[in-house]
Design a protein around this motif. Structure first.
Motif, PDB file in Angstrom:
ATOM      1  N   VAL A  26      82.121  29.800  13.665  1.00  0.00           N
ATOM      2  CA  VAL A  26      79.906  28.557  14.108  1.00  0.00           C
ATOM      3  C   VAL A  26      78.945  29.222  13.267  1.00  0.00           C
ATOM      4  CG1 VAL A  26      79.603  30.189  16.156  1.00  0.00           C
ATOM      5  CG2 VAL A  26      79.390  27.476  15.557  1.00  0.00           C
ATOM      6  N   LEU A  27      79.044  30.653  13.092  1.00  0.00           N
ATOM      7  CA  LEU A  27      78.363  31.326  12.057  1.00  0.00           C
ATOM      8  C   LEU A  27      78.179  30.464  10.249  1.00  0.00           C
ATOM      9  CD1 LEU A  27      76.137  33.456  12.297  1.00  0.00           C
ATOM     10  CD2 LEU A  27      77.349  35.074  11.508  1.00  0.00           C
ATOM     11  N   ILE A  28      79.318  30.725  10.364  1.00  0.00           N
ATOM     12  CA  ILE A  28      79.558  30.356   8.610  1.00  0.00           C
ATOM     13  C   ILE A  28      79.648  28.220   9.178  1.00  0.00           C
ATOM     14  CG2 ILE A  28      81.248  29.640   7.268  1.00  0.00           C
ATOM     15  CD1 ILE A  28      82.241  32.258   7.640  1.00  0.00           C
ATOM     16  N   ALA A  29      80.068  27.756   9.987  1.00  0.00           N
ATOM     17  CA  ALA A  29      79.477  26.351  10.171  1.00  0.00           C
ATOM     18  C   ALA A  29      77.943  26.589  10.459  1.00  0.00           C
ATOM     19  CB  ALA A  29      79.854  25.901  11.237  1.00  0.00           C
ATOM     20  N   LEU A  30      76.703  26.702  10.622  1.00  0.00           N
ATOM     21  CA  LEU A  30      76.324  26.778  10.788  1.00  0.00           C
ATOM     22  C   LEU A  30      74.827  27.635   9.214  1.00  0.00           C
ATOM     23  CD1 LEU A  30      74.688  28.714  13.803  1.00  0.00           C
ATOM     24  CD2 LEU A  30      74.483  26.729  13.017  1.00  0.00           C
ATOM     25  N   PHE A  31      75.514  28.459   8.473  1.00  0.00           N
ATOM     26  CA  PHE A  31      75.063  28.076   7.545  1.00  0.00           C
ATOM     27  C   PHE A  31      75.577  26.708   6.577  1.00  0.00           C
ATOM     28  CE2 PHE A  31      74.350  33.438   7.809  1.00  0.00           C
ATOM     29  CZ  PHE A  31      73.458  33.399   8.105  1.00  0.00           C
ATOM     30  N   LEU A  32      76.951  26.132   6.863  1.00  0.00           N
ATOM     31  CA  LEU A  32      76.922  25.297   5.944  1.00  0.00           C
ATOM     32  C   LEU A  32      76.245  24.159   6.344  1.00  0.00           C
ATOM     33  CD1 LEU A  32      79.405  24.172   3.637  1.00  0.00           C
ATOM     34  CD2 LEU A  32      80.347  22.930   5.753  1.00  0.00           C
ATOM     35  N   ILE A  33      75.778  24.384   7.638  1.00  0.00           N
ATOM     36  CA  ILE A  33      74.931  22.862   7.422  1.00  0.00           C
ATOM     37  C   ILE A  33      73.469  22.450   7.015  1.00  0.00           C
ATOM     38  CG2 ILE A  33      73.820  22.027   9.768  1.00  0.00           C
ATOM     39  CD1 ILE A  33      76.344  22.355  11.042  1.00  0.00           C
ATOM     40  N   VAL A  34      73.258  24.672   7.164  1.00  0.00           N
ATOM     41  CA  VAL A  34      71.636  24.455   6.108  1.00  0.00           C
ATOM     42  C   VAL A  34      71.833  24.715   5.355  1.00  0.00           C
ATOM     43  CG1 VAL A  34      69.931  26.672   5.634  1.00  0.00           C
ATOM     44  CG2 VAL A  34      70.973  26.134   8.540  1.00  0.00           C
ATOM     45  N   ALA A  35      72.983  24.644   4.425  1.00  0.00           N
ATOM     46  CA  ALA A  35      72.428  25.248   2.900  1.00  0.00           C
ATOM     47  C   ALA A  35      73.692  23.602   2.146  1.00  0.00           C
ATOM     48  CB  ALA A  35      74.241  25.435   2.906  1.00  0.00           C
TER      49      ALA A  35
END
Lengths: 113, 131
Positions: A26-35
């Motif tokens: 979920v942390l990586i997914a958040l970074f992906l959403i921001v990216a």
């Protein structure tokens, strides 16, 4: 003494592995959403700042980051061995030092927030 | 009568390439590099957060490019396959649950982990306002 030390390091590794398995997707997914150019409501400065000011938020962030660092450090030590590096003491000192620096930085920045 | 035991030559650096199980083990072990990357990325985010609103917005802007999209997408899939799902699969081996004479079947422990993982993920998405 050696056994006690091993149990301690392995305990951190196992706890950190569980934390990473549960939280990192979920942390990586958040970074992906921001990216992708989307900043979710909760990551706007006021909201994330309010979360990180709260002691519950601070504790959660500290536990997740520090345990994950120690998990990664211990696994990286074994990876070095698996790739044929046989200087275990030097490798162990280096990886645990990086984990320690990361833990101290996390505590420092959380203290400053 | 000297004994000359045969020592099979094994490469110290490429031994895991001989066998699918060893390769999978190595693919899992190197997930520690991703964990390290995301730990320090998060620490960087905390540093930006501690420095104030402008630095935080600057940090968010610095993360918004195609390279990061590709990296995060790859990292997410790799991490799910080789760390998260593998860890849940190993959980009943690491923490068997004893019920009197019998052991709780492995699949219940694995399902419990998936349910907890879904709950944690949804909770974080809710907390950050994604859902």
């Amino acid at each position: 003494m050696a056994i006690a030390k091993k149990a301690f390091v392995w305990g951190l590794f196992a706890a950190g592995g569980t934390v990473t398995a549960f939280v990192f997707p979920v942390l990586i997914a958040l970074f992906l959403i921001v990216a992708l150019g989307i900043v979710p409501e909760g990551l706007r400065f006021e909201n994330i700042y309010a979360f990180a000011t709260n002691w519950v938020g601070k504790t959660a962030l500290f536990i997740v980051i520090s345990l994950s660092l120690w998990h990664a450090a211990h696994r990286l030590r074994v990876v070095f061995h698996d790739f044929g590096v046989r200087m275990d003491n030097a490798v162990a000192n280096a990886v645990y030092l990086v984990a320690l620096i990361g833990t101290v930085l996390t505590a420092f920045y959380l203290y400053k927030i | 009568m000297s004994r000359q035991p045969y020592v099979r030559p094994v490469s110290k650096t490429t031994w895991y390439m001989r066998n699918g199980r060893y390769r999978k083990y190595m693919l899992r072990e190197v997930t520690c590099l991703l964990v390290g990357v995301y730990c320090f990325l998060t620490i960087w985010a905390l540093a930006a957060l501690a420095a104030g609103a402008d630095t935080w917005n600057g940090f968010l802007a610095s993360q918004q490019n195609t390279v990061m999209v590709v990296f995060h997408a790859f990292a997410l899939v790799y991490f799910l396959i080789y760390q998260a799902f593998d860890w849940f699969k190993l959980a009943p081996k690491a923490m068997p649950v004893q019920l009197g004479e019998k052991k709780l079947p492995d699949r219940y422990i694995i399902i419990a982990h998936y349910v907890a993982w879904a709950f944690v993920s949804l909770f974080v998405f809710w907390l950050t306002g994604v859902i």
